[in-house]
Design a protein around this motif. Structure first.
Motif: not given
Ligand SMILES: [Zn+2]
Length: 194
Positions: A54, A57, A59, A68, A71
């Protein structure tokens, strides 16, 4: 180097895995059916092909690129940023009912390391914080010595941002990691953040 030693060394690099455990993994694979090994090799290859990190963030998620699911969800509170150590923490915090945003720091900063630590996304965090809309940063780090150390460094680094910097309050017992805390405990630690 022979394949047994090579794979043992590769497993030793996994977080929390020592030489003995690494050898046990290799032993297991040696005694497993050949198609299990082929299957695992295939799955490891597929990891890179069908996942992205992402851009907000950091991840990892299954998808082509961009944001993601968390987000990319515009109904979530954009004013609060929850800084956590690793991807697995997000799944656990989600169960506590938290509705803000996340940032995956990448781990904790070991004691005595003044240098920028390579796997820690400090620069990326500062960049994320510079974007508009945030009012509060919640530091959700492990209640361990390294977690405390990281929290202090972050509080020091972020104090000039003008944002409220809070930490998970009582409730997260000493030595515990966010990944293993139960959702009720996280919810109460969030409510008592200070
Ligand atoms: Zn994210």
């Amino acid at each position: 180097m022979n394949p047994i030693d090579r794979l043992t060394e590769a497993f030793e690099k996994f977080p929390g895995i020592g030489p003995r455990q690494a050898r046990r993994f290799v032993q297991y694979l040696l005694s497993a059916a050949p198609n299990l090994r082929a299957d695992m090799a295939e799955q490891i290859k597929a990891l890179g092909a069908n996942t992205s990190q992402c851009t907000e963030c950091y991840r990892w998620f299954v998808g082509k690129s961009g944001l993601c699911a968390v987000c990319g969800n515009s109904s979530r509170d954009a004013a609060t940023l929850f800084v956590i150590e690793k991807d697995a923490d997000i799944d656990n915090v989600e169960r506590s009912g938290y509705k803000g945003r996340y940032f995956v720091l990448g781990g904790t900063i070991p004691l005595g390391s003044e240098e920028p630590v390579k796997h820690i996304r400090l620069r990326e965090l500062k960049k994320r914080i510079a974007e508009n809309g945030l009012t509060e940063i919640i530091l959700g780090l492990s209640a361990t010595t390294e977690g405390d150390h990281t929290r202090q460094l972050l509080q020091e680094t972020l104090k000039d941002t003008g944002l409220t910097i809070s930490s998970l309050g009582r409730g997260l017992s000493t030595g515990s990691e966010l990944e293993y805390a139960d959702p009720d405990t996280i919810a109460s630690a969030l409510n008592s953040r200070n």
